[in-house]
Design an enzyme around this catalytic site. Structure first.
Site, PDB file in Angstrom:
ATOM      1  CE1 TYR A  54      -3.098  -2.952   0.243  1.00 21.55           C
ATOM      2  CE2 TYR A  54      -3.589  -2.370   2.507  1.00 21.55           C
ATOM      3  CZ  TYR A  54      -3.803  -3.167   1.405  1.00 21.55           C
ATOM      4  OH  TYR A  54      -4.726  -4.182   1.481  1.00 21.55           O
ATOM      5  N   PRO A 200     -15.672  -4.418   1.682  1.00 20.47           N
ATOM      6  CG  PRO A 200     -15.565  -3.654   3.900  1.00 20.47           C
ATOM      7  CD  PRO A 200     -14.723  -3.850   2.657  1.00 20.47           C
ATOM      8  CG  LEU A 201     -18.454  -0.274   3.120  1.00 24.99           C
ATOM      9  CD1 LEU A 201     -17.955   1.085   3.562  1.00 24.99           C
ATOM     10  CD2 LEU A 201     -19.840  -0.535   3.697  1.00 24.99           C
ATOM     11  N   GLY A 204     -23.131  -1.257  -4.655  1.00 28.21           N
ATOM     12  CA  GLY A 204     -23.578  -1.138  -6.031  1.00 28.21           C
ATOM     13  C   GLY A 204     -25.039  -0.764  -6.158  1.00 28.21           C
TER      14      GLY A 204
END
Length: 275
Positions: A54, A200-201, A204
């Protein structure tokens, strides 16, 4: 619990988004990134998930800058197994020398003597799995890592790894709209392995006006994202979501999901609403 000896709250923080665009380079607002990390601890987060890739390296350095010396209750999990040739580009690398170098680099950047949870970011198909897991086992024996986790794996791969070393966590993509790893989640539930859903979010179209997710959110006075996280928490006792953000406001909203309780009908409505 992670590994039976690391108590953590069931809503962690994923530290990928505090880096630059394409998970590359420094954040556009350094002060804001530091503030998000401080706020995560202030809100009771006890697990921060990061990776050497990252940035690369940026997320780990920011975590140490913001939070070291760490409170005793904080668990920092990191990962290795990717090279980063450029923004948005990821190349699997599970060679033993790379994994060892990545672990030692993470220890330096995070200012740790031992990494509580060290995860294989991907199993590299070009390297024997035994060599990859064997390297993590050696690092564990040397006291450089405490527990070992896997990411983006099948049930068969989990069990193959467990024949070589204890596995305490699995980090696969899973959310309300994408549940392709139901079998892995159920397996982790039976075996007592923590399941850390990444992304996890990804709600859509499930969050569109009039959808079950949207209706439940309106009934509870919550956002669709909060309801999606609450649904995950109720889906399995081994579920440990790690939503990430570069915004303090979004972080506060995400953590607030832990206070939501879905009724049986609300839970079932969302469960039946996959894309």
């Amino acid at each position: 619990m992670l590994g039976g000896d690391l108590p953590v709250h069931r809503l962690g923080f994923g530290a990928m988004q505090i880096t630059g665009r394409g998970v590359w380079g420094e954040p556009p607002d350094h002060t804001a990134a530091i503030a998000v990390l401080h706020k995560a601890l202030e809100l009771g987060v006890t697990l921060i998930d990061t990776a050497d890739s990252y940035g690369p390296e940026v997320s780990e350095r920011l975590i140490a800058e913001a939070l070291h010396p760490y409170p005793r209750h904080l668990v920092i999990a990191t990962k290795a197994g990717f090279d980063r040739p450029g923004p948005g580009k990821w190349t699997t690398n599970g060679h033993p020398a790379h994994l060892r170098s990545a672990c030692e680099g993470s220890l330096r950047r995070l200012k740790l003597d031992r990494i509580d949870l060290f995860q294989l970011h991907r199993i590299d198909p070009a390297v024997p799995m035994e060599d990859q897991i064997g390297t993590l086992r050696l690092l564990q024996g040397e006291g450089k890592i405490r527990h070992i986790g896997l990411s983006e794996v099948s049930v068969a791969e989990i069990e193959r790894a467990r024949r070589m070393v204890p596995i305490v966590s699995v980090q696969n993509r899973y959310n309300v709209a994408d549940r392709q790893y139901e079998d892995v989640l159920d397996h982790c539930g039976r075996e007592g392995i923590a399941f850390l859903p990444w992304y996890p979010l990804a709600t859509g179209v499930l969050a569109r006006r009039g959808s079950p997710l949207s209706r439940v959110a309106q009934q509870l006075g919550a956002t669709p994202a909060q309801v999606a996280l609450a649904w995950l928490l109720q889906r399995s006792p081994v579920m440990l979501p790690i939503p990430g953000t570069a915004s303090v406001n979004h972080l506060e909203d995400n953590v607030g999901a832990a206070l939501l309780q879905l009724g049986v009908q609300e839970y079932a409505a969302i469960a039946g609403s996959q894309e």
